[in-house]
Each structure stands twice: as C-alpha cells, then as structure tokens.
Design an enzyme around this catalytic site. Structure first.
Site, PDB file in Angstrom:
ATOM      1  N   SER B 101       0.823  -1.198   0.000  1.00 57.80           N
ATOM      2  CA  SER B 101       0.000   0.000   0.000  1.00 57.80           C
ATOM      3  C   SER B 101       0.866   1.259   0.000  1.00 57.80           C
ATOM      4  CB  SER B 101      -0.894  -0.016   1.231  1.00 57.80           C
ATOM      5  OG  SER B 101      -1.347   1.274   1.516  1.00 57.80           O
ATOM      6  N   CYS B 102       0.384   2.312  -0.653  1.00 53.86           N
ATOM      7  CA  CYS B 102       1.105   3.591  -0.647  1.00 53.86           C
ATOM      8  C   CYS B 102       0.602   4.517   0.455  1.00 53.86           C
ATOM      9  CB  CYS B 102       0.964   4.303  -1.985  1.00 53.86           C
ATOM     10  SG  CYS B 102       1.904   3.522  -3.282  1.00 53.86           S
ATOM     11  N   VAL B 103      -0.501   4.167   1.094  1.00 50.29           N
ATOM     12  CA  VAL B 103      -1.014   5.010   2.167  1.00 50.29           C
ATOM     13  C   VAL B 103      -1.173   4.177   3.438  1.00 50.29           C
ATOM     14  CG1 VAL B 103      -2.143   6.838   0.870  1.00 50.29           C
ATOM     15  CG2 VAL B 103      -3.336   4.687   1.220  1.00 50.29           C
TER      16      VAL B 103
END
Lengths: 166, 103
Positions: B101-103
């Site tokens: 995930s990037c967040v």
C-alpha cells in the site's frame, strides 16, 4: 528489490499549488516517506497554503477548465466548455474525492495528522502568509512553524537528503 | 527464497524475511522475529499483529489509516510500537507478505 548503497535519509517536499491533485501528490509523497522511516519535512507556500489553512483544506478543487487530462466517467473527453458551467468544478472535485475514499486515501486534515503522528514536520512559508494575510491561528494545528525560505533550506542539509518540488 | 527457523520450526521466507505462507505463523514465532528486529513484544503489539493478520486473511489492503481506526492503537502509538517503517515491520513480524500500500 536490491538495496540502495546510499539510502534516502531525508526528504524536503515543497508544495506551491493548491489544486486537489497537487496537494495530494505532496501528501502521499510525504506520508509515504514517513511510513518508510525517512525523515520528512514539508513546506507549503503560495496557493499550497490552502492545504494547511483550516478554512480551505476541506474544499480543495481540481481544475475543470484548461485541464487536458480531465475525463468524464467512462474515460470520455471532457470539453473545456463544459467546465465553465457553474458547479462543474465542485462536482468533478467531489467525484474525485469519492474515488479516493474508496481507496482508503485519507482527507487532507487526516493526512496531516498521519504525517505528524509518524514524526513528519509541516511548515508554512512566511512570505506567502503575509501575501495572503494569513496568521498562524488560521493554519492547522499540525503546522510546526512559519519559516522563511532560508530557514527551510537550513533544515535540508545532510547526506542522503533530497528536495522535491511537487 | 530462503528459510528460517523460528520456535523450532523451519519456515519459508522471502529474501527480505517475509513469510511465504502466512499459515506457518504462530505467536511464539512472532516473539522470535521481533527479537531479530530488536523489539520485545507486549500484549499491545500482539493485539496489533492479530488485527493485521485478520485484515490480511480477509484479503483487505492493509493501510496505516486502517490500523489507526482499529481501536487498538492510534497512528502515533503504532509508530511507537513498531519504530521506523511500522507497516513493513509489523507485517514481517505478523508473518504476512510485504505490504503493497502507498497510504
């Protein structure tokens, strides 16, 4: 993935624009760095100040006029003439925000909380604040300080540091 | 691919040390992985590990935001429990794949 020989240790990110996409680019990059354990400092200046101004941070918009990347649902082209209709900018922006919510992308204030909770630091540009007649109280509580450009650069030294302008 | 021995059992791990089969994991192993990472697990750590394993089992994407809303720990607390890069570290100790995930 191969490990870099000289890993990134610190990022200093500058956000000078206040559109939804410019602000999110900054926030995702900043939070992503914090998540990787990279020291993170973010400097908001000019229209970028909207992202940390309490009264404006929840109503950032994306441009529907003069934005060649704009698409209608179904990936149809979005004629600029359509963009001049009243409410179109708000509609397009709210649609974008809904799509982001589906991906669990936080709101602007929540992003600021996440970045600072992980040790990232948020700063505002003194000159731009004077220009927009903003006071420290107008800014989100997460803003650590109001700085001159020189103050900010003074924080951006050291090996393994990169300055990113979004 | 490599293998490691935790709590007397040999398990397959990736080159970065993430479990290949999350079903191999036991809480005893978690204590040993944590020790390798310089951490000593408390009940709170274990509660977080169980939460993220549960998320993983349901096929949900793991984000820091979701952990902050778990009711177990807030985001600041999560960074304190797993210092540095908490999502990666917690995933490694929880025996689930490296987060994407990037967040």
């Amino acid at each position: 993935m191969q490990k870099e020989e000289a890993p990134l240790k610190k990022v200093c990110i500058i956000c000078a624009k206040g559109t939804l996409e410019d602000v999110y680019a900054t926030l995702v990059l900043a939070n992503g760095a914090v998540m990787e354990g990279i020291e993170t400092k973010v400097f908001f200046t000019f229209f970028g100040l909207d992202a940390i101004t309490k009264k404006r941070m929840n109503s950032l918009h994306t441009a529907v006029v003069g934005n060649p990347s704009m698409r209608l649902p179904g990936n149809l082209p979005f004629p600029t003439l359509l963009g001049i209709l009243p409410g179109m900018e708000a509609l397009a922006s709210s649609m974008m925000k809904k799509e982001m919510e589906k991906l669990d992308i936080p709101t602007v204030p929540e992003f600021l909380e996440m970045i600072t909770a992980g040790g990232g630091e948020i700063y505002a540009c003194k000159l731009a604040m004077e220009m927009f007649k903003l006071k420290k109280e107008d800014l989100a509580d997460e803003v650590k300080d109001v700085l001159t450009v020189g103050d900010f650069y003074a924080m951006c030294g050291g090996n393994g540091t990169q300055i990113i302008f979004t | 691919m490599a293998s490691k021995t935790y709590a007397g059992k040999t398990v397959e791990v990736t080159d970065e040390g993430y479990f290949v089969n999350s079903s191999d994991w036991t809480v005893e192993m978690a204590h040993e992985i944590a020790k390798e990472e310089g951490l000593s697990l408390t009940d709170k750590h274990v509660a977080v590990l169980n939460f993220i394993r549960d998320k993983h089992a349901k096929g949900e994407v793991l984000t820091i935001r979701a952990i902050g809303k778990s009711g177990i720990v807030d985001i600041k607390g999560f960074y304190e429990l797993f210092p540095g890069s908490p999502l990666k570290l917690a995933s490694k100790i929880a025996g689930i794949p490296k987060p994407s995930s990037c967040v």
